[in-house]
Design a protein around this motif. Structure first.
Motif, PDB file in Angstrom:
ATOM      1  N   LEU A 137       0.837  -1.195   0.000  1.00 45.72           N
ATOM      2  CA  LEU A 137       0.000   0.000   0.000  1.00 45.72           C
ATOM      3  C   LEU A 137       0.873   1.246   0.000  1.00 45.72           C
ATOM      4  CD1 LEU A 137      -2.537  -1.249   2.660  1.00 45.72           C
ATOM      5  CD2 LEU A 137      -3.160  -0.633   0.322  1.00 45.72           C
ATOM      6  N   PRO A 138       0.498   2.268  -0.747  1.00 47.19           N
ATOM      7  CA  PRO A 138       1.261   3.521  -0.694  1.00 47.19           C
ATOM      8  C   PRO A 138       0.983   4.249   0.612  1.00 47.19           C
ATOM      9  CG  PRO A 138      -0.658   3.783  -2.088  1.00 47.19           C
ATOM     10  CD  PRO A 138      -0.617   2.338  -1.695  1.00 47.19           C
ATOM     11  N   GLU A 139       1.802   5.214   0.930  1.00 44.97           N
ATOM     12  CA  GLU A 139       1.548   6.026   2.110  1.00 44.97           C
ATOM     13  C   GLU A 139       0.205   6.729   1.956  1.00 44.97           C
ATOM     14  OE1 GLU A 139       4.582   8.597   3.522  1.00 44.97           O
ATOM     15  OE2 GLU A 139       6.202   7.210   3.066  1.00 44.97           O
ATOM     16  N   GLY A 140      -0.493   6.893   3.070  1.00 47.70           N
ATOM     17  CA  GLY A 140      -1.805   7.518   3.041  1.00 47.70           C
ATOM     18  C   GLY A 140      -2.945   6.518   3.012  1.00 47.70           C
ATOM     19  N   VAL A 141      -2.624   5.222   2.811  1.00 42.49           N
ATOM     20  CA  VAL A 141      -3.643   4.178   2.746  1.00 42.49           C
ATOM     21  C   VAL A 141      -3.318   3.110   3.791  1.00 42.49           C
ATOM     22  CG1 VAL A 141      -4.828   2.501   1.284  1.00 42.49           C
ATOM     23  CG2 VAL A 141      -3.885   4.587   0.273  1.00 42.49           C
ATOM     24  N   THR A 142      -4.310   2.715   4.573  1.00 37.51           N
ATOM     25  CA  THR A 142      -4.109   1.709   5.620  1.00 37.51           C
ATOM     26  C   THR A 142      -4.594   0.338   5.150  1.00 37.51           C
ATOM     27  OG1 THR A 142      -6.274   2.010   6.666  1.00 37.51           O
ATOM     28  CG2 THR A 142      -4.487   3.499   7.349  1.00 37.51           C
ATOM     29  N   ASP A 143      -4.256  -0.687   5.933  1.00 39.69           N
ATOM     30  CA  ASP A 143      -4.691  -2.046   5.617  1.00 39.69           C
ATOM     31  C   ASP A 143      -6.210  -2.156   5.514  1.00 39.69           C
ATOM     32  OD1 ASP A 143      -2.037  -2.827   5.675  1.00 39.69           O
ATOM     33  OD2 ASP A 143      -2.118  -3.519   7.750  1.00 39.69           O
ATOM     34  N   CYS A 144      -6.917  -1.298   6.241  1.00 40.73           N
ATOM     35  CA  CYS A 144      -8.388  -1.338   6.235  1.00 40.73           C
ATOM     36  C   CYS A 144      -8.953  -1.138   4.828  1.00 40.73           C
ATOM     37  CB  CYS A 144      -8.959  -0.273   7.176  1.00 40.73           C
ATOM     38  SG  CYS A 144      -8.621  -0.577   8.914  1.00 40.73           S
ATOM     39  N   LYS A 159     -14.825 -12.924  -7.048  1.00 37.93           N
ATOM     40  CA  LYS A 159     -13.792 -13.750  -6.417  1.00 37.93           C
ATOM     41  C   LYS A 159     -12.513 -12.933  -6.306  1.00 37.93           C
ATOM     42  CE  LYS A 159     -15.745 -18.040  -8.228  1.00 37.93           C
ATOM     43  NZ  LYS A 159     -15.541 -19.201  -9.121  1.00 37.93           N
ATOM     44  N   VAL A 160     -12.053 -12.734  -5.077  1.00 39.51           N
ATOM     45  CA  VAL A 160     -10.903 -11.872  -4.830  1.00 39.51           C
ATOM     46  C   VAL A 160      -9.647 -12.714  -4.636  1.00 39.51           C
ATOM     47  CG1 VAL A 160      -9.904 -10.103  -3.350  1.00 39.51           C
ATOM     48  CG2 VAL A 160     -12.378 -10.135  -3.756  1.00 39.51           C
ATOM     49  N   LEU A 161      -8.655 -12.460  -5.469  1.00 39.52           N
ATOM     50  CA  LEU A 161      -7.337 -13.072  -5.317  1.00 39.52           C
ATOM     51  C   LEU A 161      -6.440 -12.029  -4.673  1.00 39.52           C
ATOM     52  CD1 LEU A 161      -8.564 -13.943  -8.391  1.00 39.52           C
ATOM     53  CD2 LEU A 161      -6.713 -15.610  -8.079  1.00 39.52           C
ATOM     54  N   PHE A 162      -5.841 -12.374  -3.537  1.00 36.17           N
ATOM     55  CA  PHE A 162      -5.158 -11.394  -2.699  1.00 36.17           C
ATOM     56  C   PHE A 162      -3.711 -11.809  -2.478  1.00 36.17           C
ATOM     57  CE2 PHE A 162      -4.444  -9.580   1.697  1.00 36.17           C
ATOM     58  CZ  PHE A 162      -4.419  -8.254   1.287  1.00 36.17           C
ATOM     59  N   ASP A 163      -2.785 -10.950  -2.887  1.00 32.99           N
ATOM     60  CA  ASP A 163      -1.352 -11.261  -2.762  1.00 32.99           C
ATOM     61  C   ASP A 163      -0.655 -10.077  -2.103  1.00 32.99           C
ATOM     62  OD1 ASP A 163       1.177 -12.275  -2.942  1.00 32.99           O
ATOM     63  OD2 ASP A 163       1.261 -12.347  -5.134  1.00 32.99           O
ATOM     64  N   ALA A 164      -0.398 -10.208  -0.815  1.00 26.83           N
ATOM     65  CA  ALA A 164       0.235  -9.130  -0.053  1.00 26.83           C
ATOM     66  C   ALA A 164       1.127  -9.753   1.011  1.00 26.83           C
ATOM     67  CB  ALA A 164      -0.819  -8.223   0.573  1.00 26.83           C
ATOM     68  N   ALA A 165       1.786  -8.898   1.791  1.00 26.66           N
ATOM     69  CA  ALA A 165       2.726  -9.384   2.802  1.00 26.66           C
ATOM     70  C   ALA A 165       2.505  -8.652   4.122  1.00 26.66           C
ATOM     71  CB  ALA A 165       4.162  -9.192   2.325  1.00 26.66           C
ATOM     72  N   GLY A 166       3.142  -9.173   5.180  1.00 20.41           N
ATOM     73  CA  GLY A 166       3.154  -8.496   6.475  1.00 20.41           C
ATOM     74  C   GLY A 166       1.773  -8.253   7.060  1.00 20.41           C
ATOM     75  N   SER A 167       1.601  -7.092   7.686  1.00 17.26           N
ATOM     76  CA  SER A 167       0.343  -6.757   8.344  1.00 17.26           C
ATOM     77  C   SER A 167      -0.806  -6.663   7.342  1.00 17.26           C
ATOM     78  CB  SER A 167       0.475  -5.429   9.098  1.00 17.26           C
ATOM     79  OG  SER A 167       0.712  -4.354   8.201  1.00 17.26           O
ATOM     80  N   THR A 168      -0.488  -6.300   6.106  1.00 16.32           N
ATOM     81  CA  THR A 168      -1.524  -6.210   5.072  1.00 16.32           C
ATOM     82  C   THR A 168      -2.095  -7.593   4.777  1.00 16.32           C
ATOM     83  OG1 THR A 168      -0.304  -4.359   4.110  1.00 16.32           O
ATOM     84  CG2 THR A 168      -2.031  -5.336   2.767  1.00 16.32           C
ATOM     85  N   LEU A 169      -1.225  -8.592   4.688  1.00 18.07           N
ATOM     86  CA  LEU A 169      -1.672  -9.967   4.488  1.00 18.07           C
ATOM     87  C   LEU A 169      -2.494 -10.445   5.671  1.00 18.07           C
ATOM     88  CD1 LEU A 169      -1.577 -12.763   3.060  1.00 18.07           C
ATOM     89  CD2 LEU A 169       0.591 -13.166   4.255  1.00 18.07           C
ATOM     90  N   VAL A 170      -2.011 -10.207   6.877  1.00 19.57           N
ATOM     91  CA  VAL A 170      -2.700 -10.658   8.098  1.00 19.57           C
ATOM     92  C   VAL A 170      -4.098 -10.074   8.164  1.00 19.57           C
ATOM     93  CG1 VAL A 170      -2.683 -10.572  10.615  1.00 19.57           C
ATOM     94  CG2 VAL A 170      -0.554 -11.012   9.378  1.00 19.57           C
ATOM     95  N   ALA A 171      -4.226  -8.785   7.858  1.00 16.99           N
ATOM     96  CA  ALA A 171      -5.541  -8.133   7.901  1.00 16.99           C
ATOM     97  C   ALA A 171      -6.447  -8.672   6.806  1.00 16.99           C
ATOM     98  CB  ALA A 171      -5.370  -6.621   7.757  1.00 16.99           C
ATOM     99  N   GLU A 186       6.520 -14.969   4.178  1.00 17.20           N
ATOM    100  CA  GLU A 186       5.268 -14.258   4.446  1.00 17.20           C
ATOM    101  C   GLU A 186       4.284 -15.086   5.258  1.00 17.20           C
ATOM    102  OE1 GLU A 186       5.548 -11.691   0.275  1.00 17.20           O
ATOM    103  OE2 GLU A 186       4.304 -13.503   0.398  1.00 17.20           O
ATOM    104  N   ILE A 187       4.323 -16.419   5.084  1.00 16.04           N
ATOM    105  CA  ILE A 187       3.368 -17.251   5.805  1.00 16.04           C
ATOM    106  C   ILE A 187       3.628 -17.230   7.307  1.00 16.04           C
ATOM    107  CG2 ILE A 187       4.589 -19.476   5.753  1.00 16.04           C
ATOM    108  CD1 ILE A 187       1.926 -20.784   5.081  1.00 16.04           C
TER     109      ILE A 187
END
Length: 310
Positions: A137-144, A159-171, A186-187
């Motif tokens: 995510l760029p600055e100014g945007v949160t995981d929410c 159908k959402v395919l989601f590929d992210a890392a860290g807190s963004t993945l967890v959320a 990442e896992i």
């Protein structure tokens, strides 16, 4: 027929340097530049093999023209410019199978642009569409922001395919996307440290706990391990193909996403979609970057894929 939409909020310019440092002094052999982003790469690879998709891209004003130029008969490109420049990342590829990545911060995305992009995706997505949401995510945007988008798209039946890392993945996983693809590092954000022999159970537990139909863990040279809750099948899929020592792995994960989507769109089985995923990732190593992948390369790579049911 289901549409494919790829979403990139934090695009980048990727500078790739191929370096010979065997004599103790670095010598740059070649330099390449790509306009990129995780979902951008996925969209490019898909469109190259004939899958029509819409690529939604947020970028700095300095790269609007470059990203818009990706538009062709198989790609509808929708660009949302923000104030500031698109970040420049650097990958150093050394002879001898070693890579060094330098990831930089980019622009700050305003609430106004974030709202416009959110509404655009919602208005253009429909039931059973495949929506690839990938990257940081760029600055100014949160995981929410990602979480709210996943929830909204699911309510529509997409159908959402989601590929992210860290807190963004967890959320994000808490909102039960259709697909996730963390790597081995990442896992750990989801399950903590684990023993390799327990990975199969860990993958199944992530799927059941978060109600995620497809959980795939990328294992580098060992391929992937993937579980589908609908058919209750878990496979390790890998390639026995030989690659050169001066190949770049950047984009392989994004190409895997493209291959899995390709198989899904063709209503192939879960195993066949995994095989296409690994074949696309292998094709990335041969072609050099997702935007250069062709179906001829993919079909050649399919011949070297092996698998085992776990």
């Amino acid at each position: 027929m289901s549409k494919i939409i790829t979403l990139t909020l934090n695009s980048a310019i990727e500078e790739v340097a191929f370096i010979d440092d065997r004599e103790g002094k670095e010598k740059i052999l070649d330099m390449k530049k790509y306009y990129t982003g995780k979902a951008v790469n996925t969209g490019l690879a898909l469109s190259n093999v004939g899958c029509k998709c819409e690529m939604v891209i947020v970028c700095g004003e300095n790269t609007c023209e470059a990203f818009s130029a990706f538009s062709n008969v198989t790609r509808l490109v929708s660009v949302f410019p923000v104030l500031g420049d698109t970040r420049i990342n650097r990958t150093n590829v050394y002879i001898g199978d070693r890579e060094e990545k330098i990831i930089n911060k980019g622009y700050c995305m305003s609430d106004n642009i974030a709202h416009k992009v959110f509404q655009y995706v919602i208005e253009h997505a429909e039931k059973d569409d495949l929506i690839m949401i990938a990257g940081s995510l760029p600055e100014g945007v949160t995981d929410c922001w990602y979480c709210e988008l996943i929830v909204a798209l699911k309510k529509m039946g997409a159908k959402v395919l989601f590929d992210a890392a860290g807190s963004t993945l967890v959320a994000g996983v808490k909102n039960s996307p259709f697909y996730i693809k963390p790597n081995e590092e990442e896992i750990r954000a989801l399950i903590g440290n684990y023993k390799q022999e327990n990975l199969t159970e860990c993958i199944k537990n992530i799927s059941k706990k978060n109600n995620i139909e497809n959980v795939i863990v990328s294992l580098g040279k060992k391929g992937v391990m993937g579980y589908n809750s609908k058919c209750n099948e878990l496979y390790q899929v890998f390639s026995e193909q030989e690659f050169g020592s001066n190949t770049m792995t950047t984009g392989c994960g994004d190409s895997f996403n493209a291959g899995f989507i390709y198989g899904t769109v063709l209503t192939k089985s879960f195993l066949q979609s995994l095989i296409y995923g690994v074949a696309f990732a292998s094709a990335n190593l041969i072609a050099g970057f997702p935007e250069k992948i062709s179906m001829d390369i993919v079909e050649e790579c399919v011949q070297h894929i092996k698998y085992q049911m776990m």
